[in-house]
Design an enzyme around this catalytic site. Structure first.
Site, mmCIF file in Angstrom:
data_model
loop_
_atom_site.group_PDB
_atom_site.id
_atom_site.type_symbol
_atom_site.label_atom_id
_atom_site.label_comp_id
_atom_site.label_asym_id
_atom_site.label_seq_id
_atom_site.Cartn_x
_atom_site.Cartn_y
_atom_site.Cartn_z
ATOM 1 N N TYR A 144 0.757 -1.334 -0.082
ATOM 2 C CA TYR A 144 -0.138 0.073 -0.050
ATOM 3 C C TYR A 144 0.814 1.241 0.210
ATOM 4 O O TYR A 144 0.572 2.076 0.930
ATOM 5 C CB TYR A 144 -0.933 0.098 1.210
ATOM 6 C CG TYR A 144 -1.567 -1.396 1.489
ATOM 7 C CD1 TYR A 144 -2.410 -1.764 0.366
ATOM 8 C CD2 TYR A 144 -1.482 -1.865 2.768
ATOM 9 C CE1 TYR A 144 -3.189 -3.129 0.707
ATOM 10 C CE2 TYR A 144 -2.155 -3.111 2.986
ATOM 11 C CZ TYR A 144 -2.754 -3.811 2.040
ATOM 12 O OH TYR A 144 -3.460 -4.902 2.042
ATOM 13 N N LYS A 186 19.588 -8.483 23.242
ATOM 14 C CA LYS A 186 18.509 -7.716 23.358
ATOM 15 C C LYS A 186 17.248 -8.467 23.619
ATOM 16 O O LYS A 186 16.154 -8.321 23.050
ATOM 17 C CB LYS A 186 18.262 -6.698 22.210
ATOM 18 C CG LYS A 186 17.283 -5.706 22.336
ATOM 19 C CD LYS A 186 17.798 -4.582 23.485
ATOM 20 C CE LYS A 186 16.685 -3.572 23.954
ATOM 21 N NZ LYS A 186 16.966 -2.877 25.095
ATOM 22 N N ASP A 219 21.950 -2.077 24.446
ATOM 23 C CA ASP A 219 21.917 -0.637 24.656
ATOM 24 C C ASP A 219 22.836 -0.379 26.004
ATOM 25 O O ASP A 219 23.525 0.659 25.994
ATOM 26 C CB ASP A 219 20.371 -0.289 25.234
ATOM 27 C CG ASP A 219 19.485 -1.128 25.886
ATOM 28 O OD1 ASP A 219 20.349 -2.271 26.161
ATOM 29 O OD2 ASP A 219 18.518 -0.934 26.199
ATOM 30 N N ASP A 243 27.600 -4.091 13.889
ATOM 31 C CA ASP A 243 27.747 -2.886 12.970
ATOM 32 C C ASP A 243 27.721 -1.643 13.789
ATOM 33 O O ASP A 243 28.774 -0.736 13.825
ATOM 34 C CB ASP A 243 26.516 -2.906 11.817
ATOM 35 C CG ASP A 243 27.111 -1.630 10.825
ATOM 36 O OD1 ASP A 243 27.996 -1.576 10.507
ATOM 37 O OD2 ASP A 243 25.744 -1.242 10.470
ATOM 38 N N ASP A 247 31.071 1.205 14.679
ATOM 39 C CA ASP A 247 31.253 2.468 14.483
ATOM 40 C C ASP A 247 31.518 3.241 15.847
ATOM 41 O O ASP A 247 32.302 4.137 15.947
ATOM 42 C CB ASP A 247 29.995 3.238 13.880
ATOM 43 C CG ASP A 247 30.069 3.252 12.324
ATOM 44 O OD1 ASP A 247 30.493 2.231 11.795
ATOM 45 O OD2 ASP A 247 29.576 4.194 11.627
HETATM 46 MG MG MG Z 1 28.960 0.113 9.582
#
Ligand code: MG
Ligand code: NAI
Length: 358
Positions: A144, A186, A219, A243, A247
């Site tokens: 949709y 998590k 977290d 990932d 960083d």
């Molecule tokens: Mg990355």
């Protein structure tokens, strides 16, 4: 003279600047250590896409299969949606060649300053990121489009075989280091896949009684990377969590511009791929100021994989000497040097007869 066949894929943006720079350093160290790197370069990426409608030729993977290793810069550039560039080149390589381990060292090198305050102790840990499945999945869809009831669904895929392989790799790595493993989970919010991940870690742990394992919600783990980064040894995480965490890990050790990664097929049935953690950095591309050290360090990991340990130590030693001296730095490290100047420094720091550094 022994020779290794390497496929270079500079890709897009600063990939086209840091890959040639790193190749110079790798060729120099190979000469010193009596082997050669037989490079073949492939101009695949977003420009290829704009010309042909594909990020690489249809037989691209077949071509790469004949090489010992792949040396990649980065892919992605404005004008081509990021999911198209990633799924048209990087992810097919990782999956076709069963590079299910993405190994990412997070190490504060002498001479570099962490942005953290108060200054942390020594930071030296490894993130083992699952690299073939998890949250990076094509399963799902959109319905949709444009309507108020529009929806998007994306399924995460965790297989027994996939989790088992990567978690075992992490345990084995921890066994060779400080024997501490942290598993990113998590399982409070993600109620199927993450309890499964935790269960797999619990099932495998008894085979490694010498490794102390702890589980952390991702977290809270992110906060601990900032507050107590010196306490980690090996961290194992799913594709997406790994990932994001790396960083952050790269940032706390000085710059995303220096952090490397190895996409490994540990069984060596297929080529493995070596690349920096960073992307194509369109904001600085074409200006000659990208930090080449992440690409060079990825090259060090490639040399280790090729069995050229002596050359790997020599090149890493040069990188460490360059950073430890107050000399040239690229702007991401607070200096004004160019990519080329930094490589010149690394070349000058290669010590022909000194392989003590490790
Ligand atoms: Mg990355
Ligand atoms: P990015 O890593 O390219 O850039 C993030 C920030 O770090 C930018 O401010 C950039 O200037 C800086 N930076 C990155 N590498 C640097 C280096 N070597 N020296 C100095 N500064 C550096 O991440 P971003 O902006 O999210 O993504 C840009 C493009 O790269 C996108 O198309 C994205 O999809 C792609 N990408 C590709 C990856 C790969 O090929 N493995 C990984 C991450 C992003």
């Amino acid at each position: 003279m022994p020779s290794h066949r390497i496929a270079a894929i500079p890709g897009d943006g600063i990939g086209k600047e840091v890959v040639p720079a790193a190749r110079q350093a790798l060729d120099a160290v190979a000469r010193l250590d009596g082997f050669s790197l037989a490079w073949e370069s492939f101009e695949w990426g977003c420009e290829h896409y704009q010309r042909t409608g594909a990020m690489m030729p249809p037989d691209g993977l077949e071509t790469l299969a004949g090489f010992e290793a792949i040396f990649l810069g980065a892919v992605g550039f404005p004008g081509v949606p990021d999911h198209v560039s990633l799924w048209g080149l990087l992810i097919p390589i990782r999956r076709e060649f069963e590079q299910y381990v993405n190994l990412r060292p997070i190490r504060l090198l002498p001479g570099l300053e962490s942005p953290l305050r108060p200054r942390p102790g020594p930071i030296d840990f490894m993130v083992v990121r699952e690299n073939n499945e998890g949250e990076y999945s094509e399963i799902g869809g959109r319905l949709y489009r444009g309507a108020p009831r529009e929806l998007a669904v994306q399924a995460a895929v965790f297989t027994r075989d996939g989790v088992d392989k990567v978690v075992r790799y992490a345990f084995e790595l921890a066994r060779t280091r400080d024997r501490r493993l942290t598993s990113a989970t998590k399982s409070n919010g993600i109620v199927h896949t993450m309890p499964f991940w935790d269960q797999m870690v619990d099932e495998i742990a008894p085979a490694f009684p010498e490794v102390a394992v702890q589980r952390q919600h991702v977290d809270a783990l992110a906060a601990m990377f900032v507050l107590r980064p010196e306490t980690f040894d090996v961290v194992v995480a799913s594709n997406l969590f790994g990932d994001i965490l790396t960083d952050l890990g790269a940032a706390i050790v000085g710059s995303i511009g220096i952090a490397p990664s190895a996409n490994l097929n540990p069984e060596r049935e297929h080529p493995s791929m070596f690349e920096p953690i960073h992307g194509s950095a369109p904001d600085i591309a074409g200006r000659g100021i990208a930090n080449p050290l992440g690409q060079i360090w990825a090259g060090v990991m490639m040399l280790e994989h090729l069995g050229e340990e002596r050359a790997a130590r020599r090149l890493m030693g040069a990188v460490e000497r360059v950073l430890a001296a107050p000399g040239a730095r690229t702007p991401d490290l607070g200096g004004s040097a160019t990519t080329g100047q930094l490589v010149e420094q690394v070349l000058a720091a290669l010590e022909p007869d000194d392989c003590r550094t490790n």
